[in-house]
Design an enzyme around this catalytic site. Structure first.
Site, PDB file in Angstrom:
ATOM      1  N   GLY A 156       0.819  -1.212   0.000  1.00  0.00           N
ATOM      2  CA  GLY A 156       0.000   0.000   0.000  1.00  0.00           C
ATOM      3  C   GLY A 156       0.850   1.258   0.000  1.00  0.00           C
ATOM      4  N   SER A 157       0.387   2.238   0.755  1.00  0.00           N
ATOM      5  CA  SER A 157       1.001   3.567   0.699  1.00  0.00           C
ATOM      6  C   SER A 157       2.412   3.601   1.256  1.00  0.00           C
ATOM      7  CB  SER A 157       0.149   4.573   1.472  1.00  0.00           C
ATOM      8  OG  SER A 157      -1.124   4.628   0.878  1.00  0.00           O
TER       9      SER A 157
END
Lengths: 657, 379
Positions: free
Chosen positions: A325-326
Site C-alpha cells: 500500500g502507501s
C-alpha cells in the site's frame, strides 16, 4: 550261586581285571590327550581370535551427544537453553509385550493420553532399537518408583538427557524456532556420523538455519558392558565438542515491547539496526509456545494451533505477503525523482481521482474530493495522496518503478539468516508475461504505484527497504546472528581424533563441523543504491512531515516525540472495492478490514533504527500500526542512547565506498 | 537281619583290632589329600565364578564338610557288607525313581526331584552309586567272564534306571549311570564278541534313538555342537561364550577375578556346569592342565586301590567309580569346550551343587572302604 562260587578262579580273575583296567586307563589317557589338545587349540593356537571376541563382547563404543549451542540475545539473555532432565524411554524391541509394559508403567507413574499418543507416533518413525521417549523430565519420586520396579519393566531406560528449553517461550518462537525429534525422513538425509546419539535437530527458525553450528561434534566413549548391556566402566572417552553459542543482534527487551505493542492483534514488527543491518526485533503475533514441540506436541494441541483462524504457527514477519500500500510511496517517489520523471518541485491538482487518457476508469484517491491543488511530493507523502502517485508512477513507468523497487529489495528474499522466507512480488513486464502470459497494461502501473495490484511485500522486506532508505542506499543483508562462539577451544579437544579413527570402523570427521559460514556474504554490498543526496533529502523530509506536520497522516498517532522520526503510513485493501463503492468499515467483518501498515526510521537526521509494522485488519496505518513502531523506536533509542559501534569483532567496520 | 548283624560284628573286630583296642579310622590319606586339594581349588574358582559372592562358597563348603563326613562314615563300612546289601540301595533307588514319575516336582520342564518337605532329593543321584554297586555285587559273585545270561541280566540292571532317568529327561545323569554300569561289565571281562555285538546294536539303534527317544532340545544341543553360530542367542550362546572365555584365557590366563567373560556375565551357568570356562579364562592353559593333573592323580589312586582290592566286587566297584569319575571330567570339559553336546554334567568337586558333591564323596568313601579292607582270610 553256590556253583558259580565253586568255579571261581580268584587269581585268574584278578589278572583279567588288571588287563581290563589297564586297557581302560590307556583309553582314558588318550581321551585326556584329546581334551588337552582341544584346550591347547582354543587357548594357545586360537587365543588371538578369542581374545578379540571377548573384547568385542565387553567393549562397546557409544556415542556421547554434544550439548547444543546456546542462543543469547545481544545482551546475553538466554533465549535457548539446555536443561538436564531424566527421560523415561522404552526400547520396544527389548520388551516382549509392549502394551502390558505401558500398562504397568501407567499404573506406576500415571501416563496421560498425550504422552501415549506421542509415544506411539514417535515409535512409528524411529529407527529400530532406538529408545522411544515416553516421559521427559521425570521428577524424583517418579525416578525412584521406576528404579524400584525396573526389574519387572523390561525394556525401559531412564537416562539423563539435555532437553532444549526456551525460557522466553512464545515471544521468540518465530525467531529462535525449536528443535524436535529427528524423524525417519530427516534421518535419511543426515550424515549419521554427525548425529550418532543425537535425537533432536532444529526444525524451524534459527535452530534450523544454524543447525550445523549449534549441533557440535559427537564424542565417543569406549565402555565395558556386561552381558545385559550395563556399563561397568568407561575405558576411554573422546569428549564431544559442544555446539557453538549464537549471540544475536536481537534485543529481547525490544522484542518483548514489540510483541506487547501488537497485543491481541494479528501482525508483525520488524526492527533493523540501521548501522549494522542487525535485526533488533522480529515479532509475529499471535505466537505459540515452542517448548511442547521439543518433547513432541500432542495431536490435540497441534491441531489447536493449526486450526486456529489466527494461524499462530504462521510467521507473518517472514512469510506474510501483503500489499504494501502507501508505504511504497517514499520508494516510488524516490524512483520518480531519481529517474528524472519529475523534479522535486513537481505539482499536481488532485480532484480525488486519476484517469488515464482514453480510459473512463477513475483511479480513486482514498480521500473523496481529493487533496486539492498544488500537491507536491512533500504533501503527497505527508497526506498520502494517491492521485499524485498515480500520476508520477505513470510518468516514471513500470520499468523504473521495478528498477528501484528491486534495488530496495522488493520482490526478492532479503537473505536473512532464517529459513523459508517469502520473497513477495515486485511486478514487472517480464514477471507478468512470464506468470500470466499477458502484456503489461498502463492500469497495472497505476495500481503498483500505490503499492497495490500485483505488488506484495513481507514485513521483513519493508523493514529492509526502510533501512536502505534510512541509510541512504546502503544495501545490507539483514542478520539475526551477530557472532557464533565456541564454548570450548575446538583444537584443544581434537587430540584424540587419531585414536578415535582406530576404534571406530568409520573414521571420525577430522575437520571441524562448521560447514556453514556464519556470514556468507559481507553485510555491506558494494552496489549500494546510487541516488543524488538531494532526492534522499526530499523523501526524508517528506517522511518527517508524515509524523511531525499537522497534516501528516501519522501526526495524530505519534505525539511528543523526543527525537525526529521519518515514517509512512499505509493501508492495504483486503477486500476489493468496486468502482463506485465506498469503503465502509461498519459493513465489514473484522477479517475484511484493511491491513494497517507503518514504516519508520529514526532519528531522522541520523537514522539508527528502521521499523516496519503491519497490523492485520487494523484499518489505518496511522492509528494502529504507527504507535507500535513508535514504542519499538522509543525503546531502542532509550536503551541505546549512543549510536552503537558495530559490536562484532569478526566483522569489518560498516564502511561503504 | 541276623546276617546283617553278624557281618557288622565281623568287621567291627577289624576296626578295633585284637582285644577291641582303638586303632583309628579307615582312611586312604593319599586320596583324602587329593580330594581336599580339589575342593580348595573348586572353592577358589567358585568364588570368582559366582560373581564373588561368598554365600555360594559358604554353602558349597558346608556341603563339602557334610560330604566328607559321609565319606568317612562309608569308608568304615566293610565292602562285604556293601556287597551283601547293594540290592537294597539299588532297589530303593528304583522305587524312588518310579515315585518321581508320579509325585515328582520339576524345574525347567524336567521332572527330577522328590519333594520331601523342606528337602528336595534326586533319586537319580542315588543310582549313580546304586547301579555300579549292584552290578559289582552281581557280577563279582559270577564266574568271569560272565556268561550270556548274566550279561543280559546285568544289562537290564543298567538300562532300566538309565532309561527312566533319560526320560525325566536328564540325559547327563542317564549317560553317567549307563557308563558306570557298563564299566563294571567291561572290567568284569566281558567277552570281545559281546562288546562288538553291543557296538553293532548301538550303531543300528542310533537312528531309532534320534527319532524316537531324544527330545527336541536334546537334538538341538547336538546340532548346536556342530554349528554353534546357527543359533547365536539361543542354544549356541553358551558354547560361543564358553569357548570365547576359554580361548581368551590364553596360556597363563587373565588372573583370578579378572576374566571378563566370567565377571561380566557373558558366560552362562558359570558357577555350575560351565565353571571350567572360568578357570580356563582366569588361569589359562596352565590352570587347566594343573587341574587335569590333579584329577589324573586322583584317578590313578583309584585305579591303584582297585588293583589292591581284596575281592572282585571291590575291584569292579572301585574301577567303575574311578572310571565314572573320569567320564564326568571328560564330558564336562568336552561340552564346555564345544567338543561334545551340552549335557548337564558338572565338573566333579568344582561345580557348585550340593547333591553332586555328596554323591561323589560317597563314591570316594566306598573307594576308601575297599582300599582299607584287610585281606580276606580263607578265600
Amino acid at each position: 550261586m553256590r556253583e558259580d562260587r565253586a568255579l571261581k578262579n580268584i587269581h585268574w580273575e584278578a589278572r583279567l581285571y588288571a588287563v581290563r583296567i589297564s586297557f581302560a586307563v590307556l583309553i582314558l589317557l588318550l581321551m585326556l590327550s584329546a581334551l588337552i589338545l582341544r584346550y591347547y587349540d582354543l587357548q594357545i593356537s586360537r587365543h588371538g581370535d578369542f581374545a578379540t571376541l571377548a573384547d568385542n563382547n565387553r567393549i562397546q563404543i557409544r556415542a556421547v551427544p554434544p550439548a547444543r549451542g546456546l542462543i543469547f540475545d545481544r545482551n546475553g539473555v538466554l533465549l535457548a537453553d539446555n536443561r538436564a532432565g531424566f527421560t523415561l524411554s522404552v526400547v520396544i524391541e527389548k520388551s516382549t509385550k509392549i502394551d502390558e509394559l505401558l500398562n504397568k508403567i501407567d499404573r506406576l507413574i500415571d501416563l496421560d493420553d498425550s504422552e501415549l499418543e506421542s509415544f506411539n507416533r514417535l515409535a512409528e518413525q524411529r529407527p529400530p532399537y532406538e529408545a522411544v521417549p515416553l516421559r521427559y523430565k521425570l521428577n524424583e519420586k517418579e525416578q525412584s518408583i521406576l528404579a524400584v520396579n525396573q526389574h519387572r519393566l523390561e525394556g525401559i531406560e531412564v537416562s539423563a538427557r539435555l532437553i532444549r528449553d526456551y525460557p522466553l517461550g512464545e515471544q521468540l518462537s518465530h525467531v529462535v524456532g525449536y528443535t524436535g525429534r529427528i524423524n525417519q525422513r530427516e534421518l535419511e538425509k543426515l550424515d549419521p556420523r554427525q548425529y550418532r546419539g543425537v535425537h533432536t535437530m532444529g526444525k524451524t527458525g534459527l535452530e534450523k538455519f544454524y543447525e550445523k553450528t549449534l549441533l557440535g561434534e559427537v564424542g565417543y566413549e569406549r565402555v565395558e558392558t556386561n552381558a545385559r548391556g550395563r556399563v561397568m566402566r568407561v575405558l576411554e572417552r573422546i569428549d564431544p565438542v559442544p555446539g557453538e553459542a549464537l549471540h544475536l543482534y536481537l534485543d529481547s527487551r525490544i522484542q518483548e515491547i514489540a510483541v506487547n505493542a501488537l497485543g491481541e492483534e494479528r501482525g508483525a514488527v520488524v526492527a533493523i539496526e540501521a548501522d549494522t543491518g542487525g535485526v533488533l526485533a522480529l515479532a509475529s503475533t499471535p505466537s505459540f509456545d515452542p517448548n511442547p514441540f521439543v518433547t513432541g506436541i500432542s495431536y490435540a494441541d497441534y491441531a489447536a494451533l493449526t486450526e486456529s483462524p489466527d494461524r499462530p504457527l504462521f510467521d507473518r514477519a517472514l512469510r506474510g505477503q501483503y500489499p504494501p500500500g502507501s508505504t511504497m510511496k517514499p520508494f516510488f517517489g524516490l524512483a520518480a525523482l531519481a529517474s528524472k520523471a519529475i523534479s522535486p518541485g513537481y505539482e499536481i491538482y488532485d480532484p480525488g481521482f486519476y484517469q488515464l487518457d482514453n480510459d473512463d476508469h477513475k483511479y480513486r484517491d482514498w480521500k473523496r474530493g481529493g487533496h486539492g491543488s498544488r500537491i507536491d511530493i512533500y504533501k503527497a507523502i505527508e497526506q498520502s495522496c494517491d492521485t499524485f502517485f498515480y500520476t508520477i508512477g505513470f510518468m516514471a513507468g513500470i520499468d523504473e518503478l521495478y528498477r528501484y523497487g528491486d534495488l530496495f529489495g522488493f520482490g526478492r528474499a532479503s537473505g536473512i539468516d532464517l529459513p523459508a522466507e517469502a520473497s513477495g512480488n515486485m511486478p514487472s513486464r517480464e514477471w507478468k508475461r512470464g506468470t500470466r502470459g499477458l502484456a503489461w497494461y498502463p492500469g497495472d502501473t497505476i495500481n503498483v504505484s500505490i503499492g497495490q495490484g500485483f505488488m506484495l511485500a513481507t514485513p521483513l522486506q519493508l523493514a529492509v527497504a526502510t533501512s536502505r532508505l534510512a541509510t541512504r542506499g546502503r544495501v545490507q543483508t539483514p542478520r539475526l546472528v551477530m557472532t557464533a562462539e565456541n564454548g570450548e577451544q575446538i583444537d584443544g579437544n581434537r587430540t584424540n581424533s587419531e585414536t578415535a579413527g582406530l576404534l571406530i570402523s568409520e573414521p571420525l570427521i577430522s575437520e571441524p563441523l562448521i560447514t556453514e559460514p556464519l556470514i556468507t556474504e559481507p553485510l555491506i554490498i558494494d552496489n549500494n543504491i546510487q541516488i543524488d543526496s538531494a532526492y534522499w533529502d526530499v523523501i526524508t523530509s517528506a517522511m518527517i512531515g508524515v509524523v511531525h506536520n499537522v497534516r501528516g497522516t501519522a501526526s495524530r498517532a505519534i505525539k511528543d516525540l523526543g527525537y525526529k522520526m521519518a515514517g509512512k503510513t499505509g493501508t492495504a485493501q483486503v477486500v476489493g472495492i468496486k468502482q463506485d463503492e465506498k469503503y465502509d468499515a461498519s459493513k465489514m467483518t473484522k477479517l475484511q478490514l484493511d491491513h494497517a501498515l507503518f514504516i519508520a526510521f529514526a532519528p531522522a537526521d541520523n537514522p539508527r533504527i528502521a521499523v516496519a509494522v503491519i497490523v492485520e485488519n487494523g484499518e489505518h496505518g496511522s492509528s494502529t500500526a504507527a504507535p507500535v513502531a513508535r514504542q519499538v523506536i522509543d525503546a531502542y533509542l532509550n536503551y541505546y542512547p549512543v549510536a552503537a559501534t558495530r559490536p562484532s569483532p569478526i566483522l569489518e567496520p560498516a564502511e561503504s565506498g | 537281619m541276623a546276617e546283617f548283624d553278624r557281618q557288622l560284628k565281623d568287621h567291627g573286630s577289624t576296626i578295633y583290632g585284637r582285644g577291641g583296642r582303638w586303632i583309628g579310622l579307615r582312611v586312604d590319606y593319599t586320596l583324602l589329600l587329593l580330594i581336599l586339594l580339589l575342593m580348595v581349588t573348586g572353592l577358589i574358582i567358585l568364588y570368582s565364578a559366582s560373581g564373588q559372592q561368598f554365600a555360594y562358597v559358604k554353602r558349597q563348603a558346608t556341603f563339602m564338610v557334610v560330604g566328607l563326613i559321609a565319606m568317612l562314615i562309608v569308608a568304615q563300612v566293610p565292602p562285604r557288607f556293601l556287597e551283601r546289601w547293594a540290592f537294597l540301595l539299588y532297589g530303593g533307588g528304583l522305587v524312588l525313581l518310579v515315585g518321581v514319575i508320579f509325585f515328582g516336582s520339576g524345574a525347567k520342564g524336567a521332572q527330577r526331584w522328590l519333594d520331601l518337605g523342606s528337602f528336595r532329593f534326586q533319586p537319580s543321584e542315588l543310582l549313580k552309586i546304586g547301579v555300579p554297586l549292584m552290578l559289582a555285587s552281581y557280577l563279582g559273585k559270577r564266574v568271569l567272564p560272565p556268561g550270556f545270561g548274566h550279561v543280559m541280566s546285568a544289562l537290564m540292571m543298567i538300562v532300566v534306571p538309565a532309561m527312566m532317568i533319560g526320560m525325566q529327561p536328564d540325559l547327563g545323569t542317564a549317560l553317567l549311570i549307563f557308563a558306570a554300569g557298563s564299566f563294571v561289565l567291561f572290567l568284569s571281562g566281558l567277552r570281545k564278541s559281546y562288546m562288538f555285538g553291543a557296538l553293532l546294536v548301538a550303531l543300528t539303534s542310533a537312528p531309532l534313538f534320534w527319532f524316537y527317544l531324544l527330545r527336541d532340545y536334546q537334538k538341538l544341543r547336538i546340532l548346536t555342537l556342530l554349528d554353534p553360530q546357527s543359533d547365536k542367542l539361543g542354544a549356541g550362546w553358551n558354547i560361543i561364550q564358553s569357548t570365547t572365555a576359554i580361548g581368551s584365557g590364553g596360556f597363563t590366563g587373565k588372573g583370578w577375578l579378572q576374566g571378563t567373560q566370567s565377571q561380566l556375565d557373558f558366560l552362562p551357568e558359570s558357577h555350575t556346569d560351565f565353571i571350567i570356562a572360568v578357570l580356563a579364562e582366569e588361569y589359562g592353559f596352565v590352570g587347566v592342565v594343573l587341574l587335569l593333573v590333579l584329577y589324573l592323580a586322583t584317578i590313578f589312586r583309584g585305579v591303584f586301590i582297585s588293583l589292591r582290592a581284596q575281592s572282585m566286587f571291590g575291584r569292579l566297584l572301585a574301577g567303575s567309580i574311578t572310571l565314572t569319575f573320569f567320564v564326568y571330567i571328560f564330558v564336562n570339559l568336552g561340552m564346555v569346550s564345544g567338543m561334545l553336546p551340552v549335557v548337564g554334567v558338572p565338573l566333579p568337586m568344582v561345580s557348585y551343587g550340593g547333591t553332586a558333591i555328596v554323591t561323589l564323596l560317597l563314591g570316594f568313601g566306598m573307594l576308601m572302604a575297599i582300599g582299607t579292607e584287610e585281606k580276606r582270610m580263607g578265600l
